[in-house]
Design a protein around this motif. Structure first.
Motif, PDB file in Angstrom:
ATOM      1  N   CYS A 215      34.332   3.586   0.230  1.00  0.00           N
ATOM      2  CA  CYS A 215      33.080   3.123  -0.362  1.00  0.00           C
ATOM      3  C   CYS A 215      31.912   3.974   0.105  1.00  0.00           C
ATOM      4  N   LEU A 216      30.944   4.130  -0.782  1.00  0.00           N
ATOM      5  CA  LEU A 216      29.737   4.907  -0.515  1.00  0.00           C
ATOM      6  C   LEU A 216      28.529   4.000  -0.643  1.00  0.00           C
ATOM      7  N   ALA A 217      27.716   3.907   0.414  1.00  0.00           N
ATOM      8  CA  ALA A 217      26.419   3.238   0.335  1.00  0.00           C
ATOM      9  C   ALA A 217      25.368   4.326   0.185  1.00  0.00           C
ATOM     10  N   VAL A 218      24.594   4.269  -0.892  1.00  0.00           N
ATOM     11  CA  VAL A 218      23.682   5.365  -1.222  1.00  0.00           C
ATOM     12  C   VAL A 218      22.363   4.805  -1.737  1.00  0.00           C
ATOM     13  N   ASP A 219      21.303   5.563  -1.553  1.00  0.00           N
ATOM     14  CA  ASP A 219      20.018   5.176  -2.136  1.00  0.00           C
ATOM     15  C   ASP A 219      19.347   6.383  -2.774  1.00  0.00           C
ATOM     16  N   PHE A 220      18.417   6.079  -3.673  1.00  0.00           N
ATOM     17  CA  PHE A 220      17.644   7.093  -4.384  1.00  0.00           C
ATOM     18  C   PHE A 220      16.172   6.695  -4.356  1.00  0.00           C
ATOM     19  N   ASP A 221      15.290   7.684  -4.383  1.00  0.00           N
ATOM     20  CA  ASP A 221      13.858   7.411  -4.441  1.00  0.00           C
ATOM     21  C   ASP A 221      13.388   7.399  -5.889  1.00  0.00           C
TER      22      ASP A 221
ATOM     23  N   GLY B 138       6.758  17.034   1.384  1.00  0.00           N
ATOM     24  CA  GLY B 138       7.220  18.410   1.342  1.00  0.00           C
ATOM     25  C   GLY B 138       7.831  18.796   0.006  1.00  0.00           C
ATOM     26  N   PRO B 139       8.018  20.088  -0.214  1.00  0.00           N
ATOM     27  CA  PRO B 139       8.469  20.581  -1.521  1.00  0.00           C
ATOM     28  C   PRO B 139       9.903  20.213  -1.879  1.00  0.00           C
ATOM     29  N   ALA B 140      10.718  19.856  -0.893  1.00  0.00           N
ATOM     30  CA  ALA B 140      12.115  19.524  -1.188  1.00  0.00           C
ATOM     31  C   ALA B 140      12.294  18.107  -1.708  1.00  0.00           C
ATOM     32  N   PHE B 141      11.249  17.286  -1.618  1.00  0.00           N
ATOM     33  CA  PHE B 141      11.371  15.864  -1.963  1.00  0.00           C
ATOM     34  C   PHE B 141      11.555  15.687  -3.461  1.00  0.00           C
ATOM     35  N   ARG B 142      12.539  14.883  -3.849  1.00  0.00           N
ATOM     36  CA  ARG B 142      12.867  14.656  -5.257  1.00  0.00           C
ATOM     37  C   ARG B 142      12.698  13.184  -5.614  1.00  0.00           C
ATOM     38  N   MET B 143      11.756  12.909  -6.517  1.00  0.00           N
ATOM     39  CA  MET B 143      11.687  11.589  -7.136  1.00  0.00           C
ATOM     40  C   MET B 143      12.470  11.656  -8.445  1.00  0.00           C
ATOM     41  N   ARG B 144      13.077  10.535  -8.818  1.00  0.00           N
ATOM     42  CA  ARG B 144      13.867  10.514 -10.044  1.00  0.00           C
ATOM     43  C   ARG B 144      13.656   9.180 -10.763  1.00  0.00           C
ATOM     44  N   PRO B 145      13.716   9.193 -12.099  1.00  0.00           N
ATOM     45  CA  PRO B 145      13.621   7.920 -12.828  1.00  0.00           C
ATOM     46  C   PRO B 145      14.889   7.095 -12.615  1.00  0.00           C
ATOM     47  N   PRO B 146      14.762   5.778 -12.438  1.00  0.00           N
ATOM     48  CA  PRO B 146      15.927   4.934 -12.173  1.00  0.00           C
ATOM     49  C   PRO B 146      17.045   5.060 -13.206  1.00  0.00           C
ATOM     50  N   ALA B 147      16.706   5.372 -14.459  1.00  0.00           N
ATOM     51  CA  ALA B 147      17.741   5.507 -15.484  1.00  0.00           C
ATOM     52  C   ALA B 147      18.707   6.641 -15.171  1.00  0.00           C
ATOM     53  N   ASP B 148      18.269   7.610 -14.351  1.00  0.00           N
ATOM     54  CA  ASP B 148      19.123   8.748 -14.017  1.00  0.00           C
ATOM     55  C   ASP B 148      20.090   8.462 -12.871  1.00  0.00           C
TER      56      ASP B 148
ATOM     57  N   PRO C 161      22.599   6.200 -12.016  1.00  0.00           N
ATOM     58  CA  PRO C 161      24.051   6.014 -12.114  1.00  0.00           C
ATOM     59  C   PRO C 161      24.807   7.322 -12.327  1.00  0.00           C
ATOM     60  N   ALA C 162      24.267   8.209 -13.170  1.00  0.00           N
ATOM     61  CA  ALA C 162      24.967   9.465 -13.458  1.00  0.00           C
ATOM     62  C   ALA C 162      25.051  10.360 -12.223  1.00  0.00           C
ATOM     63  N   LEU C 163      24.100  10.213 -11.299  1.00  0.00           N
ATOM     64  CA  LEU C 163      24.095  11.049 -10.104  1.00  0.00           C
ATOM     65  C   LEU C 163      25.276  10.757  -9.182  1.00  0.00           C
ATOM     66  N   LEU C 164      25.924   9.610  -9.363  1.00  0.00           N
ATOM     67  CA  LEU C 164      27.048   9.234  -8.506  1.00  0.00           C
ATOM     68  C   LEU C 164      28.314  10.020  -8.837  1.00  0.00           C
ATOM     69  N   GLY C 165      28.339  10.675  -9.985  1.00  0.00           N
ATOM     70  CA  GLY C 165      29.529  11.450 -10.348  1.00  0.00           C
ATOM     71  C   GLY C 165      30.756  10.568 -10.488  1.00  0.00           C
ATOM     72  N   ARG C 166      31.823  10.914  -9.760  1.00  0.00           N
ATOM     73  CA  ARG C 166      33.083  10.169  -9.873  1.00  0.00           C
ATOM     74  C   ARG C 166      33.078   8.844  -9.112  1.00  0.00           C
ATOM     75  N   TRP C 167      32.100   8.640  -8.232  1.00  0.00           N
ATOM     76  CA  TRP C 167      32.001   7.360  -7.529  1.00  0.00           C
ATOM     77  C   TRP C 167      31.616   6.277  -8.543  1.00  0.00           C
ATOM     78  N   THR C 168      32.290   5.141  -8.480  1.00  0.00           N
ATOM     79  CA  THR C 168      32.044   4.046  -9.429  1.00  0.00           C
ATOM     80  C   THR C 168      31.277   2.918  -8.749  1.00  0.00           C
ATOM     81  N   PRO C 169      30.052   2.623  -9.209  1.00  0.00           N
ATOM     82  CA  PRO C 169      29.302   1.538  -8.564  1.00  0.00           C
ATOM     83  C   PRO C 169      29.985   0.188  -8.767  1.00  0.00           C
ATOM     84  N   THR C 170      29.797  -0.697  -7.805  1.00  0.00           N
ATOM     85  CA  THR C 170      30.280  -2.069  -7.968  1.00  0.00           C
ATOM     86  C   THR C 170      29.549  -2.717  -9.137  1.00  0.00           C
ATOM     87  N   GLU C 171      29.969  -3.910  -9.472  1.00  0.00           N
ATOM     88  CA  GLU C 171      29.369  -4.603 -10.617  1.00  0.00           C
ATOM     89  C   GLU C 171      27.873  -4.846 -10.438  1.00  0.00           C
TER      90      GLU C 171
END
Length: 248
Positions: free
Chosen positions: A173-179, A194-204, A206-216
């Motif tokens: 299992c993977l516990a992960v967060d996004f900003d 800093g310049p490396a910081f990435r904000m992303r829209p919440p709709a994006d 799930p796709a960032l997880l790749g092959r990892w499948t989120p729980t329900e």
């Protein structure tokens, strides 16, 4: 211990959580960020509470070994304090925080701390990995990946999560967060990230997880992930999930 001359996010979070493993430089940086953004303590308490709920949920699946990236300070409800029966390897890339973590865990026989770059799991000491996550690659483990995705571009994040997926055993299992983009409303605070910081829209997310499948539960604001009681009223700055490695 020699006092550092640069702040660390992990020690700033320790300050916001009410811990005592931080330095004046961290308190100063936390104060400067709050001047630009606003109070942070409750937001990071919600994030730490998500860590606790997600780790308990992973442990309830029978997982008893955890690998933690970007671990920060291993106190204030961190993984080994939540999953009391598990073994835990904390890793980070900040040498001051690593030494601090090693000092805190010096008396523990089930939690260790060492260098580890999440984007290159080969940087982890194999002896530490074998000792504290003995089932790595052979039986399900928990991977904690909090506070890191925001500092990786999409390509690096996708590669990193896919490498972790390939290295971990099925059922891990993977516990992960996004900003989220919430910080965009505070340009002065955003500049401090800093310049490396990435904000992303919440709709994006799930796709960032790749092959990892989120729980329900999906990928939701951290306060809304299996809340225990009424979630605190804080900005939806962080979204989180627990995702599972399948059998393929």
């Amino acid at each position: 211990m020699v006092e550092p001359d640069q702040p660390s996010t992990g020690r700033m979070i320790d300050f916001w959580l009410g811990g005592d493993h931080h330095f004046p430089v961290d308190v100063a940086a936390a104060g400067a960020f709050e001047q630009a953004y606003g109070p942070c303590a409750q937001i990071f308490r919600e994030l730490r509470a998500f860590l606790g709920r997600s780790v308990r949920a992973i442990a309830a699946r029978g997982v008893d070994g955890f690998l933690v990236f970007g671990a920060g300070v291993p106190t204030m409800g961190n993984v080994h304090e939540v999953a009391a029966e598990a073994t835990v390897l904390y890793t980070d890339v900040d040498p001051v925080t690593i030494r601090l973590g090693q000092r805190i865990l010096a008396g523990s026989d089930r939690a260790g701390y060492g260098y580890g770059d999440a984007t290159d799991i080969g940087t982890i000491d194999p002896a530490q990995l074998h000792r504290f996550v003995p089932g790595w690659g052979r039986r399900p483990v928990g991977v904690v990946f909090l506070g890191l995705a925001a500092f990786l571009d999409d390509e690096t994040l996708a590669r990193t999560l896919d490498e972790l997926y390939a290295a971990a055993a099925p059922g891990s299992c993977l516990a992960v967060d996004f900003d989220s983009e919430e910080l965009a409303g505070h340009p002065e605070a955003l500049a401090m990230m800093g310049p490396a910081f990435r904000m992303r829209p919440p709709a994006d997310f799930p796709a960032l997880l790749g092959r990892w499948t989120p729980t329900e539960d999906g990928v939701v604001a951290v306060g809304d992930w299996r809340p225990e009681g009424r979630p605190a009223s804080v900005p939806d700055a962080f979204y989180g999930a627990v995702a599972v490695r399948g059998d393929h």
